[in-house]
Design an enzyme around this catalytic site. Structure first.
Site, short mmCIF file in Angstrom:
data_model
loop_
_atom_site.label_atom_id
_atom_site.label_comp_id
_atom_site.label_asym_id
_atom_site.label_seq_id
_atom_site.Cartn_x
_atom_site.Cartn_y
_atom_site.Cartn_z
CG ASN A 132 -1.73 -1.29 1.32
OD1 ASN A 132 -1.58 -2.03 2.28
ND2 ASN A 132 -2.55 -1.59 0.31
CB VAL A 139 0.23 6.67 1.82
CG1 VAL A 139 -0.49 5.75 2.79
CG2 VAL A 139 1.64 6.98 2.31
CB CYS A 140 -2.90 2.96 -1.37
SG CYS A 140 -4.52 2.57 -2.05
CG LEU A 141 -5.31 5.31 4.98
CD1 LEU A 141 -5.35 3.85 5.42
CD2 LEU A 141 -4.58 6.15 6.04
CG ASP A 172 -7.07 0.38 -2.22
OD1 ASP A 172 -6.95 0.61 -3.44
OD2 ASP A 172 -7.42 1.26 -1.41
#
Length: 211
Positions: A132, A139-141, A172
């Protein structure tokens, strides 16, 4: 009348002294700064997390958060055990001392003036093998993107980042290769994490050693 003039002059002088304290006029705080003050005063961080204001107390809109997970793939103790089992070969020139907790991951926060109506911009300064987080620090959040709401706060984001290290998500991803390994072979993913945090090479990419 003269008494009133003197009184007015005194008030003007006091105002001038106040406005020119430290050589500059008093800056009016934006709505985002006022909200951020509240967020910071209400912080209740997970163990292993800390916040630091790199530009001093006069710039609360830019700060760093350091996350040191105490469970999951990124805990240093499991890496040491693996090293002793010869699963991972340490680069002792890069790793001269060890921390038995997790690696330390540093994130920068840039908070917009219209916060909380817009989410902070968050980047990871630490190069890490993670599904992620890509190698450029993006950052994938979800709560930093489509799921952001003004009722959320800095504490929520930090908990979300902490959760990425205790339970990385292959559904994701930003690092597609790491996500595929996590999905298809969690044991190999764990070994890749250990190798990368020991200062090793994964997929022809060199990683820093975590102390």
């Amino acid at each position: 009348i003269r008494k009133m003039i003197r009184l007015f002059k005194v008030k003007e002088q006091q105002k001038e002294i106040t406005e020119n304290a430290k050589g500059s006029p008093i800056k009016k705080q934006s709505a985002g700064e006022l909200r951020l003050h509240k967020d910071i005063s209400d912080l209740n961080l997970p163990n292993g997390c800390k916040i630091s204001f790199i530009n001093g107390k006069d710039d609360l809109m830019n700060f760093q958060v350091t996350i040191q997970p105490d469970e999951g793939y990124y805990v240093m103790q499991s890496i040491l055990i693996s090293a002793l089992s010869r699963i991972v070969l340490f680069d002792y020139k890069k790793c001269s001392s060890y921390d038995r907790r997790g690696g330390k991951f540093v994130f920068t926060f840039n908070v917009p003036s219209i916060y909380p109506h817009e989410a902070p911009k968050v980047k990871c300064k630490t190069k890490v093998y993670h599904p992620n987080i890509d190698l450029e620090g993006n950052v994938c959040l979800n709560i930093l993107r489509e799921d952001w709401k003004p009722v959320l706060n800095i504490n929520t984001i930090i908990y979300g980042l902490f959760h990425l290290f205790t339970q990385p998500n292959h559904e994701d991803p930003l690092n597609q290769e790491a996500a595929a390994v996590l999905r298809d072979d969690p044991n190999m993913f764990a070994n890749n994490v250990k190798r990368s945090m020991a200062g090793g090479n994964v997929d022809d990419i060199n990683f820093p050693c975590f102390m």
